[in-house]
Design an enzyme around this catalytic site. Structure first.
Site: not given
Length: 402
Positions: A218, A259-261, A298, A302, A328-329, A356
Site C-alpha cells: 500500500g 507485496e507491493p503492486g 480508476r 474511486y 455513452c454515460e 490497476y
C-alpha cells in the site's frame, strides 16, 4: 519516456495505448530492496492484480521477485511466466474451499483470511503450512474504497479473534508458518503503518513456528507535482530496526515480506489516447478522447487522479479542459484541468497508468481493449495486441432462433 517516442508508438501500435517503462519498474523494485538492505531475509512478492501482463511478470521474475496472487488464474499466469510454486503466495478473499485446495495442490504458499475456511482447510490438510491474514483495524491512508485494514473491512481475521485461530490450530494440528496484514493502498503516515506492524508483531508472538511475517504493502506514489508519497527509506530504517529486534526476541531469523503492486508499476505506465473532438459549451471546453472508463476506470471508480499532458503540443499556451471519454454515460477523466492547448487529433498522455488500469479494462460498449507496449533496454516491444472484432465474438455462442 520521451514525448516524441510516445506519439510515434501510437502511430505504430494504434490508439488508445498502454506503454510501460521497464527501467522505472526495476528502479522502484531496487529502491525497496535498498531501503531494507539491513534485513537478513527479505522477500518482495509483486501483487499481480496491479498488472498481470505475462511480460511484466517475466520482468519481475528476472528481478528475483516472488508474486502475490489473489485468484487461481493469477496463480496460473505466474506459473506460466516461470515462477516456482515456492515463490508464489496465494491470498484470495471470499473464495471457495475448492479454489484454495486447487492452489494448495500446486504447491504455493496459502494465505487464509477467514476462520471458516481456516478450520475446514486445517481439518483436511493439517500438514500443509498456512499463513493467516490478520485485520489490524487500522486505517493507514487513502479513501475507504481502497483501505482494507479498518474494522469494517471484509478482509482478514480480526486481531481480536486470535484466540479463536489458536483454538482451530490446536483442534486440527495445522501449521501456521506466516502472519500477514494489508492495510490498503496510499499509506500516508508511516507512524500509523508502524502502529499496525506492532499489532502484527504481538500476534506473531502467539505462534511458535513462523517462517515469515508479511506486512502487505500500500505504499503511496505521487500523482502530481508536490504530492506526498510513502517515504520508503524512512520506513526501511524504522521497520528494519524493529524487525531485527523482534527476530532476536523470537529466537529465529524470519523472512520479512512485502507485496507491493502500485508502488512498483504505477509510475512506469502511460496511457495514450487521441483527441476526437474539442467541444465548447456554455461553461466548459471538453476534450473527448478515443477511449473511456472501459479502458481506464480508476477516475470514475474511486476518483483517482491521473496527470494529463498534451504531448503533441507540450509547450503550447495552457487552457482549461474537461477531459472525457466516448462511453455513452458520464465518463470523466479530469475536470477543469490546465493543459497545453488541445486540437483534434492531438495525443494526450495520462500518468500513473501502470497499476490497476489495463487490468481493470473491459469491453463495455463493445469497444476493443487496447494494446500494451513495454520499453525494455531502449526498445519497444508489443506485449499485447489490440483486440479486433473477432475477439468480441470469440466466446459467444450463436443460437438458432428460427
Amino acid at each position: 519516456m520521451d514525448n516524441q517516442l510516445l506519439v510515434s508508438l501510437t502511430e505504430k501500435h494504434g490508439s488508445p495505448l498502454y506503454v510501460y517503462d521497464a527501467e522505472k519498474i526495476s528502479s522502484q523494485y531496487n529502491r525497496i530492496i535498498t531501503a531494507f538492505s539491513a534485513v537478513k531475509n527479505l522477500k518482495l512478492n509483486y501483487a499481480v492484480k496491479a498488472n498481470s501482463n505475462i511480460s511484466i511478470l517475466k520482468l519481475f521474475k528476472k528481478l528475483n521477485s516472488g508474486i502475490d496472487t489473489v485468484s487461481i488464474q493469477e496463480l496460473q499466469l505466474g506459473l506460466e511466466a516461470g515462477f516456482s510454486p515456492e515463490d508464489i503466495i496465494f491470498t484470495p478473499n471470499g473464495v471457495s474451499l475448492q479454489e484454495i485446495e486447487q492452489a494448495a495442490k500446486l504447491g504455493v504458499q496459502i494465505n487464509i483470511d477467514n476462520i471458516s475456511i481456516l478450520e475446514q482447510f486445517g481439518s483436511l490438510y493439517p500438514t500443509t503450512p498456512v499463513c493467516v491474514r490478520i485485520n489490524p483495524h487500522i486505517m493507514a491512508g487513502g479513501n475507504r474504497k481502497i483501505s482494507v485494514g479498518h474494522i469494517d473491512s471484509k478482509f482478514g481475521i480480526s486481531v481480536h479473534q486470535v484466540p479463536h485461530i489458536k483454538r482451530v490450530v490446536e483442534n486440527t494440528g495445522m501449521l501456521i508458518n506466516g502472519i500477514h496484514m494489508h492495510t490498503g493502498s496510499d499509506i500516508l503516515d508511516i507512524d500509523v503503518f508502524l502502529a499496525a506492524t506492532e499489532i502484527l508483531f504481538n500476534t506473531a508472538n502467539e505462534f511458535e513456528n513462523l517462517d515469515f511475517i508479511d506486512f502487505g504493502s500500500g505504499f503511496k506514489v505521487p500523482y502530481k507535482e508536490g504530492d506526498i508519497s510513502t517515504n520508503i527509506e524512512e520506513l526501511g530504517e524504522k521497520l528494519t530496526k524493529r524487525f531485527n529486534l523482534f527476530c532476536k526476541e523470537y529466537g529465529k531469523e524470519l523472512t520479512l515480506m512485502f507485496e507491493p503492486g502500485k508502488f512498483l508499476v504505477s509510475e512506469a505506465g502511460k496511457f495514450l489516447a487521441h483527441v476526437n473532438v474539442v467541444k465548447q459549451t456554455t461553461s466548459t471546453v471538453f476534450a473527448s478522447i478515443d477511449s473511456g472508463f472501459n479502458h481506464l476506470g480508476r477516475p470514475m471508480m474511486y476518483d483517482s487522479y491521473h496527470h494529463i499532458q498534451n504531448i503533441s503540443n507540450p509547450n503550447g499556451r495552457e487552457r482549461y479542459y474537461s477531459v472525457v471519454g466516448y462511453i455513452c454515460e458520464t465518463d470523466t477523466f479530469g475536470s477543469n484541468r490546465r493543459i497545453s492547448e488541445i486540437k483534434e487529433g492531438d495525443v494526450l498522455s495520462f500518468n500513473n497508468a501502470g497499476a490497476y488500469c489495463f487490468s481493470m479494462a473491459s469491453n463495455y460498449n463493445s469497444r476493443y481493449r487496447p494494446a500494451e507496449v513495454l520499453i525494455y533496454n531502449g526498445k519497444d516491444y508489443l506485449i499485447r495486441k489490440q483486440e479486433i472484432f473477432d475477439d468480441l465474438l470469440k466466446n459467444q455462442v450463436l443460437i438458432d432462433l428460427d
